[in-house]
Every structure is written in structure tokens, then in C-alpha cells.
Design a protein around this motif. Structure first.
Motif, mmCIF file in Angstrom:
data_model
loop_
_atom_site.group_PDB
_atom_site.id
_atom_site.type_symbol
_atom_site.label_atom_id
_atom_site.label_comp_id
_atom_site.label_asym_id
_atom_site.label_seq_id
_atom_site.Cartn_x
_atom_site.Cartn_y
_atom_site.Cartn_z
ATOM 1 N N GLU A 147 0.840 -1.195 0.000
ATOM 2 C CA GLU A 147 0.000 0.000 0.000
ATOM 3 C C GLU A 147 0.869 1.235 0.000
ATOM 4 O OE1 GLU A 147 -2.854 0.317 3.045
ATOM 5 O OE2 GLU A 147 -3.730 -1.638 2.689
ATOM 6 N N SER A 148 0.413 2.242 -0.642
ATOM 7 C CA SER A 148 1.098 3.523 -0.616
ATOM 8 C C SER A 148 0.636 4.275 0.620
ATOM 9 C CB SER A 148 0.760 4.317 -1.879
ATOM 10 O OG SER A 148 1.256 5.608 -1.766
ATOM 11 N N THR A 149 1.589 4.873 1.335
ATOM 12 C CA THR A 149 1.203 5.620 2.528
ATOM 13 C C THR A 149 0.590 6.968 2.175
ATOM 14 O OG1 THR A 149 3.427 6.511 2.679
ATOM 15 C CG2 THR A 149 2.942 4.524 3.958
ATOM 16 N N ALA A 150 0.755 7.426 0.941
ATOM 17 C CA ALA A 150 0.201 8.714 0.544
ATOM 18 C C ALA A 150 -1.320 8.647 0.419
ATOM 19 C CB ALA A 150 0.809 9.165 -0.769
ATOM 20 N N TYR A 151 -1.842 7.505 0.005
ATOM 21 C CA TYR A 151 -3.291 7.401 -0.153
ATOM 22 C C TYR A 151 -3.744 6.066 0.395
ATOM 23 C CZ TYR A 151 -7.878 6.910 -2.225
ATOM 24 O OH TYR A 151 -9.221 6.715 -2.407
ATOM 25 N N VAL A 152 -4.496 6.096 1.454
ATOM 26 C CA VAL A 152 -5.061 4.888 2.030
ATOM 27 C C VAL A 152 -6.572 5.041 2.003
ATOM 28 C CG1 VAL A 152 -5.201 3.447 4.091
ATOM 29 C CG2 VAL A 152 -3.053 4.567 3.507
ATOM 30 N N LYS A 153 -7.240 4.150 1.289
ATOM 31 C CA LYS A 153 -8.695 4.225 1.171
ATOM 32 C C LYS A 153 -9.335 3.622 2.408
ATOM 33 C CE LYS A 153 -12.457 3.186 -1.929
ATOM 34 N NZ LYS A 153 -12.854 2.562 -3.174
ATOM 35 N N LYS A 154 -10.346 4.278 2.915
ATOM 36 C CA LYS A 154 -11.055 3.785 4.086
ATOM 37 C C LYS A 154 -11.939 2.620 3.675
ATOM 38 C CE LYS A 154 -11.166 8.309 6.244
ATOM 39 N NZ LYS A 154 -11.994 9.390 6.711
ATOM 40 N N ASN A 155 -12.271 1.792 4.632
ATOM 41 C CA ASN A 155 -13.132 0.649 4.357
ATOM 42 C C ASN A 155 -14.588 1.081 4.390
ATOM 43 O OD1 ASN A 155 -10.933 -1.044 4.149
ATOM 44 N ND2 ASN A 155 -10.952 -1.586 6.319
ATOM 45 N N SER A 156 -14.981 1.788 3.374
ATOM 46 C CA SER A 156 -16.370 2.198 3.256
ATOM 47 C C SER A 156 -16.755 2.145 1.802
ATOM 48 C CB SER A 156 -16.562 3.616 3.817
ATOM 49 O OG SER A 156 -15.946 4.544 2.957
ATOM 50 N N LYS A 157 -17.975 2.470 1.509
ATOM 51 C CA LYS A 157 -18.454 2.422 0.136
ATOM 52 C C LYS A 157 -18.330 3.775 -0.557
ATOM 53 C CE LYS A 157 -21.399 -1.485 0.880
ATOM 54 N NZ LYS A 157 -22.529 -2.222 0.398
ATOM 55 N N ASP A 158 -17.718 4.747 0.109
ATOM 56 C CA ASP A 158 -17.500 6.050 -0.512
ATOM 57 C C ASP A 158 -16.423 5.926 -1.585
ATOM 58 O OD1 ASP A 158 -19.292 7.117 1.253
ATOM 59 O OD2 ASP A 158 -17.753 7.846 2.647
ATOM 60 N N ILE A 159 -16.634 6.626 -2.692
ATOM 61 C CA ILE A 159 -15.628 6.579 -3.754
ATOM 62 C C ILE A 159 -14.609 7.697 -3.604
ATOM 63 C CG2 ILE A 159 -17.068 5.348 -5.379
ATOM 64 C CD1 ILE A 159 -17.696 8.020 -6.719
ATOM 65 N N TRP A 160 -14.847 8.671 -2.722
ATOM 66 C CA TRP A 160 -13.869 9.702 -2.400
ATOM 67 C C TRP A 160 -14.164 10.230 -1.009
ATOM 68 C CZ3 TRP A 160 -17.331 10.961 -6.502
ATOM 69 C CH2 TRP A 160 -18.340 11.841 -6.141
ATOM 70 N N SER A 161 -13.174 10.875 -0.429
ATOM 71 C CA SER A 161 -13.368 11.488 0.887
ATOM 72 C C SER A 161 -13.550 12.987 0.708
ATOM 73 C CB SER A 161 -12.159 11.199 1.787
ATOM 74 O OG SER A 161 -11.017 11.832 1.278
ATOM 75 N N GLU A 162 -14.025 13.648 1.729
ATOM 76 C CA GLU A 162 -14.279 15.087 1.633
ATOM 77 C C GLU A 162 -13.001 15.885 1.444
ATOM 78 O OE1 GLU A 162 -16.726 16.674 4.698
ATOM 79 O OE2 GLU A 162 -18.211 15.089 4.521
ATOM 80 N N GLU A 163 -11.859 15.367 1.932
ATOM 81 C CA GLU A 163 -10.590 16.071 1.790
ATOM 82 C C GLU A 163 -10.131 16.118 0.333
ATOM 83 O OE1 GLU A 163 -10.617 13.279 4.050
ATOM 84 O OE2 GLU A 163 -11.315 14.591 5.642
ATOM 85 N N GLU A 164 -10.567 15.141 -0.479
ATOM 86 C CA GLU A 164 -10.137 15.076 -1.874
ATOM 87 C C GLU A 164 -10.909 16.025 -2.785
ATOM 88 O OE1 GLU A 164 -8.710 10.528 -2.391
ATOM 89 O OE2 GLU A 164 -10.854 10.877 -2.326
ATOM 90 N N VAL A 165 -12.069 16.484 -2.343
ATOM 91 C CA VAL A 165 -12.910 17.342 -3.179
ATOM 92 C C VAL A 165 -12.560 18.798 -2.896
ATOM 93 C CG1 VAL A 165 -15.278 17.974 -3.742
ATOM 94 C CG2 VAL A 165 -14.749 15.622 -3.124
ATOM 95 N N ALA A 166 -12.218 19.521 -3.937
ATOM 96 C CA ALA A 166 -11.847 20.927 -3.783
ATOM 97 C C ALA A 166 -13.060 21.754 -3.394
ATOM 98 C CB ALA A 166 -11.249 21.454 -5.079
ATOM 99 N N GLU A 167 -12.821 22.763 -2.557
ATOM 100 C CA GLU A 167 -13.900 23.645 -2.146
ATOM 101 C C GLU A 167 -14.407 24.423 -3.363
ATOM 102 O OE1 GLU A 167 -14.825 26.908 1.331
ATOM 103 O OE2 GLU A 167 -12.787 26.602 0.696
#
Length: 197
Positions: A59-79
Motif C-alpha cells: 500500500e502507498s502511505t500517501a493514499y489509504v482508502k477507508k473501508n467504506s463504500k465512498d468513492i472519495w473522501s471530503e478532503e479530496e474534493v476541492a472547495e
């Protein structure tokens, strides 16, 4: 020529001998050969036990996907991405961003406050937006911490700001003679309490 020096190589070998369970009795000739080759072989990564290699965990430490059904996290979406509408045919108006600072005579002539012309000493951001054939009543303006959204019947501007700002502090002024909107926003710098001198 030794890159570490003879004493440093000898110290590393002594440390290696203490850490290893085997004791080797080598001749002086073998020690000289090891001293000559140790310079190119030893480095900071050779101190301590050898690293364990786990082939299953890649696994890359830069991006670790959470164990959920979300396809992105809120931090990844630009304001401000909710304002992006690619099907909107309205053009983007011309705009200009100017950083401002409050400077007095003590700053200009004597340099007492330690301010300089860099952007690190700026307190505000001025956004000048040209809006030809537009009235002040037609302008809808929404300002977030890192995003400015402007809508008129003829123009649309979604501007990602270069610095975070205080979204509730600022002012906007429309100049009818120039057909220009000036939005003054106060910068929100997290390290403002540190005096850079």
C-alpha cells in the motif's frame, strides 16, 4: 583514500561485532580488505537489524482508502466544486487579483515594523472583476474560505483563491462608470502570530 576514515570504519565494525552473535577471528590482511570495501558498502541504512520485507503489503502511505463504500473522501474534493457547471454557456469575465498591505511612513522610510514587499506581509486580497453591460443589482456573490463564486445573467466566475481568507470579513463595491466589481478580502494566515524577521 577512506571516505569515512579508518577510525569510523573500525568503530562500525566493532559495533557490528557487538551486535552479531558470531565472533570472527580474521587476519590483519582481511581487516584491511574489509576497511577498503566498507567505505562503499556501509551507509545509514545498514545500522540495526535488516528490514523485514512483506510482499503482501504493497500500500502507498500517501493514499489509504477507508473501508467504506465512498468513492472519495471530503478532503479530496476541492472547495467550490459544487459550483462547477460545464453545461453553463456563460463566459468567464476578466479578473485581476492584487495583494495589499497596510503601510505607513514608519514602514516606508524607517522599516520599523519589519514589513517587506513580499506576499508574506500582505493583509488583504483585492479581486477586480470586469463586468461589462451589468448592473449592481444583477450581481450574486458568494465567498467561501478558498473560493469566490460570482453569477450575473451574462457572466459566471468560479475562482479558487490563492490564499485562504476570512469569508465573513470583507467588502464588495461596484463601480458603474468602470463596469467593475472590486472585492476586498482579508487574508486568513495560520502563522500570523509568528514574527518573521
Amino acid at each position: 583514500m577512506d571516505c569515512l576514515g579508518v577510525s569510523s570504519v573500525q568503530n562500525l565494525q566493532a559495533l557490528s561485532a557487538l551486535l552479531s552473535t558470531q565472533q570472527d577471528d580474521d587476519d590483519d590482511d582481511d581487516e584491511e580488505i574489509r576497511n577498503a570495501t566498507a567505505c562503499g558498502q556501509l551507509g545509514p541504512g545498514h545500522i540495526g537489524p535488516p528490514p523485514k520485507k512483506d510482499k503482501d503489503k504493497e500500500e502507498s502511505t500517501a493514499y489509504v482508502k477507508k473501508n467504506s463504500k465512498d468513492i472519495w473522501s471530503e478532503e479530496e474534493v476541492a472547495e467550490g466544486s459544487q459550483y462547477d457547471d460545464l453545461a453553463d454557456p456563460r463566459p468567464q469575465p476578466e479578473y485581476e487579483i492584487i495583494l495589499k498591505q497596510s503601510v505607513g511612513t514608519e514602514d516606508l522610510f524607517l522599516g520599523l515594523s519589519g514589513k517587506d514587499p513580499s506576499s508574506m506581509c500582505c493583509e488583504a486580497m483585492l479581486v477586480k472583476i470586469k463586468l461589462p453591460d451589468t448592473k449592481a443589482t444583477d450581481v450574486v456573490l458568494d465567498v467561501k474560505e478558498k473560493f469566490l463564486d460570482l453569477r450575473t445573467p451574462k457572466y459566471k466566475l468560479g475562482l479558487h483563491l490563492p490564499h485562504p481568507i476570512h469569508s465573513h470579513e470583507g467588502k464588495a463595491q461596484f463601480f458603474s462608470e468602470r463596469e467593475e466589481l472590486e472585492v476586498t478580502l482579508l487574508l486568513n494566515r495560520s502563522m500570523d502570530f509568528i514574527s518573521v524577521q
